[in-house]
Design an enzyme around this catalytic site. Structure first.
Site, mmCIF file in Angstrom:
data_model
loop_
_atom_site.group_PDB
_atom_site.id
_atom_site.type_symbol
_atom_site.label_atom_id
_atom_site.label_comp_id
_atom_site.label_asym_id
_atom_site.label_seq_id
_atom_site.Cartn_x
_atom_site.Cartn_y
_atom_site.Cartn_z
ATOM 1 N N ASP A 136 0.876 -1.174 0.000
ATOM 2 C CA ASP A 136 0.000 0.000 0.000
ATOM 3 C C ASP A 136 0.910 1.220 0.000
ATOM 4 O OD1 ASP A 136 -2.470 1.490 0.318
ATOM 5 O OD2 ASP A 136 -1.782 1.937 2.338
ATOM 6 N N SER A 137 0.325 2.383 -0.262
ATOM 7 C CA SER A 137 1.113 3.613 -0.183
ATOM 8 C C SER A 137 1.547 3.868 1.265
ATOM 9 C CB SER A 137 0.282 4.782 -0.694
ATOM 10 O OG SER A 137 -0.936 4.846 0.016
ATOM 11 N N CYS A 194 -3.742 -0.837 -2.081
ATOM 12 C CA CYS A 194 -4.014 0.579 -2.333
ATOM 13 C C CYS A 194 -4.975 0.723 -3.533
ATOM 14 C CB CYS A 194 -2.689 1.272 -2.631
ATOM 15 S SG CYS A 194 -2.838 2.996 -3.054
ATOM 16 N N GLU A 215 -5.809 9.621 9.333
ATOM 17 C CA GLU A 215 -4.430 9.499 9.822
ATOM 18 C C GLU A 215 -4.207 10.345 11.076
ATOM 19 O OE1 GLU A 215 -1.271 9.199 7.131
ATOM 20 O OE2 GLU A 215 -2.327 7.619 6.045
ATOM 21 N N CYS A 233 -11.261 3.436 -1.039
ATOM 22 C CA CYS A 233 -9.963 3.890 -0.536
ATOM 23 C C CYS A 233 -9.690 3.108 0.744
ATOM 24 C CB CYS A 233 -10.016 5.389 -0.241
ATOM 25 S SG CYS A 233 -8.518 6.025 0.550
ATOM 26 N N HIS A 265 -8.501 3.870 3.504
ATOM 27 C CA HIS A 265 -8.769 4.517 4.794
ATOM 28 C C HIS A 265 -10.251 4.598 5.152
ATOM 29 C CE1 HIS A 265 -4.678 5.738 4.101
ATOM 30 N NE2 HIS A 265 -4.614 6.450 5.207
HETATM 31 N N1 DGL Z 1 -3.972 3.925 -0.058
HETATM 32 C C1 DGL Z 1 -4.562 5.006 -0.808
HETATM 33 C C2 DGL Z 1 -5.779 4.476 -1.578
HETATM 34 O O1 DGL Z 1 -6.415 3.514 -1.222
HETATM 35 C C3 DGL Z 1 -4.945 6.171 0.091
HETATM 36 C C4 DGL Z 1 -3.761 6.967 0.593
HETATM 37 C C5 DGL Z 1 -2.951 7.597 -0.525
HETATM 38 O O2 DGL Z 1 -3.451 8.513 -1.203
HETATM 39 O O3 DGL Z 1 -1.825 7.156 -0.723
HETATM 40 O O4 DGL Z 1 -6.106 5.033 -2.588
#
Ligand code: DGL
Length: 262
Positions: free
Chosen positions: A10-11, A73, A151, A183, A185
Site C-alpha cells: 500500500d502507499s 491501495c 491518519e 480507498c 482509509h
Molecule cells: N492507499 C490510498 C488508496 O487507497 C490512500 C492513501 C494515498 O493517497 O496514498 O487510494
C-alpha cells in the site's frame, strides 16, 4: 509455494484494512506487508508515477519470495494492476475488481463511488461496475480530505462529520442505494458515514471481498498454507516506522510488535 507468504503493498498505513481482512479469512498465512510511507500519498499523483512506485513495491515483495501480491491501495489498483500482472509471474490482485463485483451483485442501480482523486479520475470502479452491470448509474466523488482525517485519528470528530456531510449528502440526495468505499482509509470512517447517510445505503468495503478472492485463488492453485499454522507477519515501511506503528494501531485496534524501515 504453500508456506510462502502473501505479499501486500500500500502507499502507507491504509492497506492495513486489507491486511486485517486477509488475517481474518486466511489466519494460517504468513503476510509480508510493505507500506511506501516515504512516498505517500499516491492518491494525488499521476498514473505514470503510481505505476512506477507500484512496480518497485512489487519487486521488493518478489525478493521476499511471496506467492501472490495483493495491491491493497485503491489508487495503485486503479492504474497498476494490469501492468504488474503482465510483468510478474505470480498472481497479482487489486481491490477494484472484488469491490466492483460485490456492489454489482446488489439489487441497486444507483451506485456511489468514493475514493482519492487518482482513483476517481481513473474511472476504474465505474468501468468495472458497468462491465458487470451495464444499466447501473454511477455517481463518483473524490474525497481527498478523508485520508488526513483518518491518519490524524479524527474518527469521531465534529470536523470529520462536517466534511462527510459536505462530500456525501449530495450523493445521498441523488438516491444512491449503495456506496463503494474506494480507498483503504474509508472503512475506518464506516460508522460515521453510516450514521450520516442512514442504514438504507449499503456501504461496500473492498477489503473483505479481496480477501475472499485471495482465498479462492490460493485454494484453486493448491497453495494454501497448512490449516494448523499460525501466520507470521512482517511489516516493512520506506520511512518513519514509529508513525506507522502509532497510526497502524488505530487501524488494527491492537499493538504492532515491530516495523522495519527499508
Ligand atoms: N492507499 C490510498 C488508496 O487507497 C490512500 C492513501 C494515498 O493517497 O496514498 O487510494
Amino acid at each position: 509455494m504453500n508456506n510462502k507468504a502473501i505479499g501486500v503493498f500500500d502507499s502507507g498505513i491504509g492497506g492495513l484494512t486489507v491486511y486485517q481482512a486477509l488475517k481474518k479469512r486466511l489466519p494460517q498465512e504468513n503476510i509480508v506487508y510493505l507500506g511506501d510511507t516515504a512516498r505517500l500519498p499516491y492518491g494525488s499523483k499521476s498514473a505514470q508515477t503510481i505505476i512506477r512506485f507500484s512496480m518497485e513495491n512489487a519487486v521488493f515483495l518478489m525478493e521476499k519470495q511471496v506467492k501472490i501480491i495483493v495491491v491493497a491501495c485503491n489508487s495503485a489498483s486503479s492504474y497498476a494492476v494490469t501492468h504488474l500482472q503482465q510483468s510478474i509471474e505470480i498472481p497479482v490482485i487489486g481491490v477494484i475488481e472484488p469491490g466492483a463485483e460485490a456492489v454489482a451483485k446488489l439489487n441497486v442501480r444507483r451506485i456511489g463511488v468514493i475514493g482519492t482523486t487518482a482513483t476517481i479520475e481513473s474511472n476504474a470502479y465505474k468501468n468495472s461496475i458497468l462491465d458487470k452491470k451495464p444499466d447501473a448509474q454511477i455517481i463518483s466523488q473524490a474525497c481527498p480530505l478523508f485520508v488526513p482525517l483518518v491518519e490524524e485519528g479524527w474518527i469521531n470528530h465534529p470536523a470529520t462529520d462536517l466534511i462527510i456531510k459536505e462530500y456525501l449528502l449530495p450523493l445521498k440526495n441523488k438516491n444512491i442505494g449503495a456506496l463503494v468505499l474506494g480507498c483503504t482509509h474509508y472503512p475506518v470512517l464506516n460508522p460515521a458515514i453510516g450514521r450520516i447517510l442512514g442504514s438504507e445505503i449499503c456501504l461496500i468495503d473492498s477489503a473483505k471481498t479481496t480477501a475472499d478472492k485471495v482465498f479462492s485463488i490460493l485454494s484453486s492453485l493448491g497453495w494454501l498454507n497448512q490449516p494448523d499454522h499460525t501466520g507470521i507477519d512482517t511489516f516493512y515501511v520506506t520511512d518513519f516506522p514509529e508513525r506507522f506503528k502509532k497510526v497502524g494501531e488505530i487501524f488494527l485496534k491492537r499493538s504492532i510488535d515491530e516495523v522495519i524501515c527499508i
